[in-house]
Design a protein around this motif. Structure first.
Motif, PDB file in Angstrom:
ATOM      1  N   HIS A   9       0.835  -1.212   0.000  1.00 48.13           N
ATOM      2  CA  HIS A   9       0.000   0.000   0.000  1.00 48.13           C
ATOM      3  C   HIS A   9       0.866   1.258   0.000  1.00 48.13           C
ATOM      4  CE1 HIS A   9      -3.252  -2.580   2.037  1.00 48.13           C
ATOM      5  NE2 HIS A   9      -3.675  -2.315   0.807  1.00 48.13           N
ATOM      6  N   LEU A  10       1.869   1.275   0.878  1.00 44.97           N
ATOM      7  CA  LEU A  10       2.748   2.439   0.958  1.00 44.97           C
ATOM      8  C   LEU A  10       3.508   2.628  -0.343  1.00 44.97           C
ATOM      9  CD1 LEU A  10       2.052   1.974   3.991  1.00 44.97           C
ATOM     10  CD2 LEU A  10       4.354   2.757   4.493  1.00 44.97           C
ATOM     11  N   GLN A  11       3.998   1.529  -0.914  1.00 39.72           N
ATOM     12  CA  GLN A  11       4.758   1.614  -2.160  1.00 39.72           C
ATOM     13  C   GLN A  11       3.894   2.185  -3.283  1.00 39.72           C
ATOM     14  OE1 GLN A  11       7.382  -1.559  -2.853  1.00 39.72           O
ATOM     15  NE2 GLN A  11       7.826  -0.976  -4.941  1.00 39.72           N
ATOM     16  N   GLN A  15       4.641   5.691  -5.202  1.00 41.08           N
ATOM     17  CA  GLN A  15       4.820   5.676  -6.657  1.00 41.08           C
ATOM     18  C   GLN A  15       3.915   6.721  -7.299  1.00 41.08           C
ATOM     19  OE1 GLN A  15       6.808   4.175  -8.769  1.00 41.08           O
ATOM     20  NE2 GLN A  15       7.671   2.470  -7.641  1.00 41.08           N
ATOM     21  N   ASP A  16       2.672   6.758  -6.855  1.00 41.23           N
ATOM     22  CA  ASP A  16       1.684   7.675  -7.418  1.00 41.23           C
ATOM     23  C   ASP A  16       1.995   9.140  -7.111  1.00 41.23           C
ATOM     24  OD1 ASP A  16      -0.894   8.313  -8.679  1.00 41.23           O
ATOM     25  OD2 ASP A  16      -1.549   8.773  -6.627  1.00 41.23           O
ATOM     26  N   ARG A  22      13.787   5.433  -7.523  1.00 36.43           N
ATOM     27  CA  ARG A  22      14.160   4.262  -6.734  1.00 36.43           C
ATOM     28  C   ARG A  22      13.248   4.244  -5.520  1.00 36.43           C
ATOM     29  NH1 ARG A  22      17.485   2.931  -2.421  1.00 36.43           N
ATOM     30  NH2 ARG A  22      18.173   5.081  -2.165  1.00 36.43           N
ATOM     31  N   LEU A  23      12.742   3.048  -5.186  1.00 35.96           N
ATOM     32  CA  LEU A  23      11.843   2.947  -4.041  1.00 35.96           C
ATOM     33  C   LEU A  23      11.930   1.562  -3.426  1.00 35.96           C
ATOM     34  CD1 LEU A  23       9.583   4.099  -2.240  1.00 35.96           C
ATOM     35  CD2 LEU A  23       7.945   3.320  -3.979  1.00 35.96           C
ATOM     36  N   GLU A  24      12.093   1.544  -2.124  1.00 36.69           N
ATOM     37  CA  GLU A  24      12.066   0.302  -1.352  1.00 36.69           C
ATOM     38  C   GLU A  24      11.280   0.590  -0.083  1.00 36.69           C
ATOM     39  OE1 GLU A  24      15.189  -3.014   0.382  1.00 36.69           O
ATOM     40  OE2 GLU A  24      15.924  -1.011  -0.105  1.00 36.69           O
ATOM     41  N   VAL A  25      10.277  -0.229   0.199  1.00 34.49           N
ATOM     42  CA  VAL A  25       9.480  -0.083   1.413  1.00 34.49           C
ATOM     43  C   VAL A  25       9.582  -1.392   2.184  1.00 34.49           C
ATOM     44  CG1 VAL A  25       7.200   0.358   2.386  1.00 34.49           C
ATOM     45  CG2 VAL A  25       7.882   1.517   0.270  1.00 34.49           C
ATOM     46  N   LEU A  26      10.045  -1.310   3.417  1.00 33.47           N
ATOM     47  CA  LEU A  26      10.233  -2.492   4.256  1.00 33.47           C
ATOM     48  C   LEU A  26       9.350  -2.392   5.488  1.00 33.47           C
ATOM     49  CD1 LEU A  26      14.124  -2.425   4.193  1.00 33.47           C
ATOM     50  CD2 LEU A  26      12.645  -3.875   2.801  1.00 33.47           C
ATOM     51  N   ASP A  27       8.608  -3.458   5.774  1.00 35.15           N
ATOM     52  CA  ASP A  27       7.826  -3.519   7.008  1.00 35.15           C
ATOM     53  C   ASP A  27       8.736  -4.112   8.079  1.00 35.15           C
ATOM     54  OD1 ASP A  27       6.090  -3.989   9.121  1.00 35.15           O
ATOM     55  OD2 ASP A  27       4.453  -4.665   7.822  1.00 35.15           O
ATOM     56  N   ARG A  50      13.072   3.749   1.601  1.00 32.22           N
ATOM     57  CA  ARG A  50      14.259   4.244   0.889  1.00 32.22           C
ATOM     58  C   ARG A  50      13.757   4.734  -0.460  1.00 32.22           C
ATOM     59  NH1 ARG A  50      16.980  -1.071   2.840  1.00 32.22           N
ATOM     60  NH2 ARG A  50      17.888  -0.343   4.789  1.00 32.22           N
ATOM     61  N   ILE A  51      13.921   6.010  -0.701  1.00 35.23           N
ATOM     62  CA  ILE A  51      13.301   6.603  -1.880  1.00 35.23           C
ATOM     63  C   ILE A  51      14.208   7.655  -2.509  1.00 35.23           C
ATOM     64  CG2 ILE A  51      12.065   8.271  -0.409  1.00 35.23           C
ATOM     65  CD1 ILE A  51       9.733   8.130  -2.460  1.00 35.23           C
ATOM     66  N   ALA A  52      14.223   7.667  -3.833  1.00 35.36           N
ATOM     67  CA  ALA A  52      14.898   8.718  -4.601  1.00 35.36           C
ATOM     68  C   ALA A  52      13.866   9.288  -5.567  1.00 35.36           C
ATOM     69  CB  ALA A  52      16.081   8.146  -5.374  1.00 35.36           C
ATOM     70  N   SER A  53      13.835  10.607  -5.660  1.00 36.48           N
ATOM     71  CA  SER A  53      12.880  11.258  -6.546  1.00 36.48           C
ATOM     72  C   SER A  53      13.442  12.593  -7.010  1.00 36.48           C
ATOM     73  CB  SER A  53      11.550  11.497  -5.829  1.00 36.48           C
ATOM     74  OG  SER A  53      10.669  12.248  -6.628  1.00 36.48           O
ATOM     75  N   HIS A  54      13.178  12.911  -8.248  1.00 38.66           N
ATOM     76  CA  HIS A  54      13.582  14.218  -8.757  1.00 38.66           C
ATOM     77  C   HIS A  54      12.806  15.340  -8.064  1.00 38.66           C
ATOM     78  CE1 HIS A  54      16.199  12.446 -11.700  1.00 38.66           C
ATOM     79  NE2 HIS A  54      15.230  11.637 -12.069  1.00 38.66           N
ATOM     80  N   LEU A  55      11.666  15.016  -7.455  1.00 38.81           N
ATOM     81  CA  LEU A  55      10.906  16.015  -6.705  1.00 38.81           C
ATOM     82  C   LEU A  55      11.653  16.482  -5.458  1.00 38.81           C
ATOM     83  CD1 LEU A  55       7.342  14.437  -6.903  1.00 38.81           C
ATOM     84  CD2 LEU A  55       8.246  16.341  -8.247  1.00 38.81           C
ATOM     85  N   PHE A  56      12.669  15.733  -5.037  1.00 42.12           N
ATOM     86  CA  PHE A  56      13.450  16.097  -3.859  1.00 42.12           C
ATOM     87  C   PHE A  56      14.604  17.044  -4.185  1.00 42.12           C
ATOM     88  CE2 PHE A  56      12.439  11.646  -1.999  1.00 42.12           C
ATOM     89  CZ  PHE A  56      11.173  12.055  -1.642  1.00 42.12           C
ATOM     90  N   THR A  57      14.907  17.238  -5.463  1.00 48.25           N
ATOM     91  CA  THR A  57      16.045  18.056  -5.862  1.00 48.25           C
ATOM     92  C   THR A  57      15.929  19.474  -5.298  1.00 48.25           C
ATOM     93  OG1 THR A  57      16.314  16.777  -7.884  1.00 48.25           O
ATOM     94  CG2 THR A  57      17.355  18.945  -7.842  1.00 48.25           C
ATOM     95  N   GLY A  58      16.991  19.915  -4.627  1.00 51.51           N
ATOM     96  CA  GLY A  58      17.033  21.252  -4.068  1.00 51.51           C
ATOM     97  C   GLY A  58      16.295  21.406  -2.752  1.00 51.51           C
TER      98      GLY A  58
END
Length: 98
Positions: A9-11, A15-16, A22-27, A50-58
């Motif tokens: 669900h979290l993943q 994603q949406d 890059r995305l990793e969700v661990l319970d 653990r997530i990487a997104s271009h929305l995080f830039t800056g």
């Protein structure tokens, strides 16, 4: 949506909302049995993202974490107790952790 959040669900939500590269969700709930916020099932309360997104830039670490928390707020309202976040702006970017 179910009453107990799952990694899937979290993943899907992340994603949406954040279009990660890059995305990793661990319970990790089972590691917290008997601790505050844990439930009897050993799932759905403690997660690591653990997530990487271009929305995080800056954005600062706090701003990156806020984007993740905002995306997952309804899961927090349903019992997600703890969220460890490792967020970076791209797969080769610097990792920031909670």
């Amino acid at each position: 949506m179910t009453a107990t959040p799952t990694a899937a669900h979290l993943q899907a939500r992340l994603q949406d909302k954040l279009a990660p590269t890059r995305l990793e969700v661990l319970d990790e709930s089972y590691q917290h049995a008997g601790h505050a916020g844990a439930n009897d099932t050993g799932v759905g309360t403690h997660f690591r993202v653990r997530i990487a997104s271009h929305l995080f830039t800056g954005k600062s670490r706090v701003a990156r974490h806020r984007l993740v928390y905002d995306a997952l707020q309804d899961f927090i309202d349903q019992g997600l107790h703890a969220l460890a976040i490792e967020a970076e702006d791209s797969p080769s970017g610097s990792t920031t952790s909670n």
